[in-house]
Design a protein around this motif. Structure first.
Motif, PDB file in Angstrom:
ATOM      1  N   ALA A  77      46.068  31.770  33.781  1.00  0.00           N
ATOM      2  CA  ALA A  77      46.535  33.158  33.731  1.00  0.00           C
ATOM      3  C   ALA A  77      47.508  33.448  34.873  1.00  0.00           C
ATOM      4  O   ALA A  77      48.516  34.136  34.691  1.00  0.00           O
ATOM      5  N   CYS A  78      47.218  32.915  36.052  1.00  0.00           N
ATOM      6  CA  CYS A  78      48.145  33.091  37.182  1.00  0.00           C
ATOM      7  C   CYS A  78      49.495  32.462  36.866  1.00  0.00           C
ATOM      8  O   CYS A  78      50.556  33.028  37.193  1.00  0.00           O
ATOM      9  N   GLN A  79      49.477  31.305  36.218  1.00  0.00           N
ATOM     10  CA  GLN A  79      50.735  30.656  35.865  1.00  0.00           C
ATOM     11  C   GLN A  79      51.461  31.433  34.769  1.00  0.00           C
ATOM     12  O   GLN A  79      52.701  31.445  34.731  1.00  0.00           O
ATOM     13  N   ALA A  80      50.723  32.109  33.903  1.00  0.00           N
ATOM     14  CA  ALA A  80      51.370  32.984  32.926  1.00  0.00           C
ATOM     15  C   ALA A  80      52.127  34.098  33.634  1.00  0.00           C
ATOM     16  O   ALA A  80      53.271  34.415  33.295  1.00  0.00           O
ATOM     17  N   TYR A 119      48.970  39.064  40.554  1.00  0.00           N
ATOM     18  CA  TYR A 119      47.934  38.777  39.562  1.00  0.00           C
ATOM     19  C   TYR A 119      46.776  38.018  40.205  1.00  0.00           C
ATOM     20  O   TYR A 119      45.604  38.319  39.951  1.00  0.00           O
ATOM     21  N   PHE A 120      47.080  37.031  41.031  1.00  0.00           N
ATOM     22  CA  PHE A 120      46.034  36.274  41.721  1.00  0.00           C
ATOM     23  C   PHE A 120      45.124  37.204  42.514  1.00  0.00           C
ATOM     24  O   PHE A 120      43.881  37.120  42.429  1.00  0.00           O
ATOM     25  N   ASP A 121      45.722  38.116  43.281  1.00  0.00           N
ATOM     26  CA  ASP A 121      44.916  39.051  44.076  1.00  0.00           C
ATOM     27  C   ASP A 121      44.063  39.939  43.183  1.00  0.00           C
ATOM     28  O   ASP A 121      42.908  40.249  43.513  1.00  0.00           O
ATOM     29  N   ALA A 122      44.613  40.360  42.045  1.00  0.00           N
ATOM     30  CA  ALA A 122      43.863  41.225  41.140  1.00  0.00           C
ATOM     31  C   ALA A 122      42.682  40.485  40.517  1.00  0.00           C
ATOM     32  O   ALA A 122      41.590  41.052  40.363  1.00  0.00           O
ATOM     33  N   GLY A 139      35.986  33.993  33.908  1.00  0.00           N
ATOM     34  CA  GLY A 139      36.079  32.852  33.001  1.00  0.00           C
ATOM     35  C   GLY A 139      36.305  33.295  31.573  1.00  0.00           C
ATOM     36  O   GLY A 139      36.599  32.465  30.698  1.00  0.00           O
ATOM     37  N   ASN A 140      36.208  34.587  31.326  1.00  0.00           N
ATOM     38  CA  ASN A 140      36.387  35.164  29.991  1.00  0.00           C
ATOM     39  C   ASN A 140      37.859  35.546  29.797  1.00  0.00           C
ATOM     40  O   ASN A 140      38.373  36.397  30.530  1.00  0.00           O
ATOM     41  N   PRO A 141      38.554  34.938  28.832  1.00  0.00           N
ATOM     42  CA  PRO A 141      39.974  35.248  28.641  1.00  0.00           C
ATOM     43  C   PRO A 141      40.252  36.726  28.408  1.00  0.00           C
ATOM     44  O   PRO A 141      41.299  37.235  28.827  1.00  0.00           O
ATOM     45  N   SER A 142      39.334  37.435  27.763  1.00  0.00           N
ATOM     46  CA  SER A 142      39.544  38.861  27.524  1.00  0.00           C
ATOM     47  C   SER A 142      39.599  39.642  28.834  1.00  0.00           C
ATOM     48  O   SER A 142      40.390  40.581  28.979  1.00  0.00           O
ATOM     49  N   VAL A 143      38.773  39.250  29.793  1.00  0.00           N
ATOM     50  CA  VAL A 143      38.796  39.897  31.100  1.00  0.00           C
ATOM     51  C   VAL A 143      40.130  39.627  31.792  1.00  0.00           C
ATOM     52  O   VAL A 143      40.746  40.528  32.376  1.00  0.00           O
ATOM     53  N   LEU A 144      40.593  38.391  31.709  1.00  0.00           N
ATOM     54  CA  LEU A 144      41.878  38.038  32.317  1.00  0.00           C
ATOM     55  C   LEU A 144      43.024  38.824  31.686  1.00  0.00           C
ATOM     56  O   LEU A 144      43.947  39.250  32.386  1.00  0.00           O
ATOM     57  N   LEU A 145      42.957  39.036  30.378  1.00  0.00           N
ATOM     58  CA  LEU A 145      44.004  39.814  29.712  1.00  0.00           C
ATOM     59  C   LEU A 145      43.906  41.292  30.090  1.00  0.00           C
ATOM     60  O   LEU A 145      44.931  41.957  30.257  1.00  0.00           O
ATOM     61  N   ASP A 146      42.693  41.803  30.229  1.00  0.00           N
ATOM     62  CA  ASP A 146      42.533  43.198  30.668  1.00  0.00           C
ATOM     63  C   ASP A 146      43.162  43.403  32.045  1.00  0.00           C
ATOM     64  O   ASP A 146      43.813  44.424  32.293  1.00  0.00           O
ATOM     65  N   ILE A 147      42.968  42.446  32.939  1.00  0.00           N
ATOM     66  CA  ILE A 147      43.558  42.540  34.280  1.00  0.00           C
ATOM     67  C   ILE A 147      45.080  42.540  34.174  1.00  0.00           C
ATOM     68  O   ILE A 147      45.762  43.303  34.871  1.00  0.00           O
ATOM     69  N   ARG A 162      50.005  42.734  26.654  1.00  0.00           N
ATOM     70  CA  ARG A 162      48.858  41.875  26.376  1.00  0.00           C
ATOM     71  C   ARG A 162      49.222  40.664  25.519  1.00  0.00           C
ATOM     72  O   ARG A 162      48.848  39.530  25.841  1.00  0.00           O
ATOM     73  N   ASP A 163      49.969  40.881  24.444  1.00  0.00           N
ATOM     74  CA  ASP A 163      50.278  39.771  23.542  1.00  0.00           C
ATOM     75  C   ASP A 163      51.217  38.767  24.197  1.00  0.00           C
ATOM     76  O   ASP A 163      51.057  37.548  24.024  1.00  0.00           O
TER      77      ASP A 163
END
Length: 219
Positions: free
Chosen positions: A109-112, A125-128, A141-149, A157-158
């Motif tokens: 996610a950080c690389q995204a 993003y890393f700090d968040a 570890g949940n992708p949905s949480v990472l997308l919410d952040i 989001r998409d």
């Protein structure tokens, strides 16, 4: 001699910051580095260093997932004593029922974020994600949480999901891990600094500033 840009201005010192989203010491270090980088006009490049990249690797390192969480939260206690703002919620994480996550999904996610917005977006993003993990005890570890952040930070989001699941994000994570192995990095946070590849780890902001100033003067 300090390197010059084509226009004659002094080029900023570049610091490579190797970190993992689940690393408590990285949470302690990141705001200190932000402060010093702003004061000294230092450029920071963000590098993914995944301590364990799967549940299986966590099991190999700690024996069971229960032991992993117990031991890691022990590390959190040491980090909390050094955190300048007392942000780490150990008991909150202890009370959560989910298994302690690996850092791989967060690294992707950080690389995204990096693909979309470069090092600045990566850092934000890393700090968040670290705040969500260590202060809000969310399951990163949940992708949905990472997308919410990501959405909270203003990413679409998409678009973010597409980048997070891309070969480009995976390649960036693997390239950073390869670089860490080549440099012999075994613990994080690690800062690689200057032409002599000096290595700095967690320290108070004044000490960090003094060390980086010394590198700048000797470059």
């Amino acid at each position: 001699m300090t390197p010059q840009t084509p226009t004659g201005h002094t080029a900023p010192l570049i610091v490579d910051f190797f970190h993992d989203v689940v690393c408590g010491w990285c949470y302690v270090m990141s705001p200190r580095l932000r402060q010093v980088a702003a004061e000294l006009d230092i450029a920071v490049r963000h590098r993914s260093f995944v301590l364990q990249d799967s549940r299986e690797r966590i099991m190999e390192a700690f024996g069971t997932m229960e032991k992993a969480k117990t031991e890691i939260l022990g590390h959190w206690e040491a980090c909390a004593k050094q955190d300048d703002e007392q942000r780490i919620d150990i008991e909150g994480m202890r009370a959560e029922s989910f298994e302690y996550p690996s850092g791989l999904a967060g690294a992707l996610a950080c690389q995204a974020a990096h693909i979309i917005g470069g090092d600045a977006a990566h850092w934000d993003y890393f700090d968040a994600v670290q705040n969500a993990h260590l202060s809000q005890h969310r399951n990163i570890g949940n992708p949905s949480v990472l997308l919410d952040i990501a959405v909270d930070l203003g990413f679409a989001r998409d678009v973010f999901a597409s980048r997070m699941n891309s070969e480009a994000a995976d390649s960036r994570v693997q390239a950073d891990r390869d670089e860490a192995r080549k440099l012999g990095i075994r613990s994080i946070p690690t800062l690689i600094v200057g032409p002599d590849l000096d290595r700095l780890q967690t320290m108070p902001a004044p000490a960090l500033k003094a060390r980086l100033q010394a590198v700048m003067q000797n470059a």
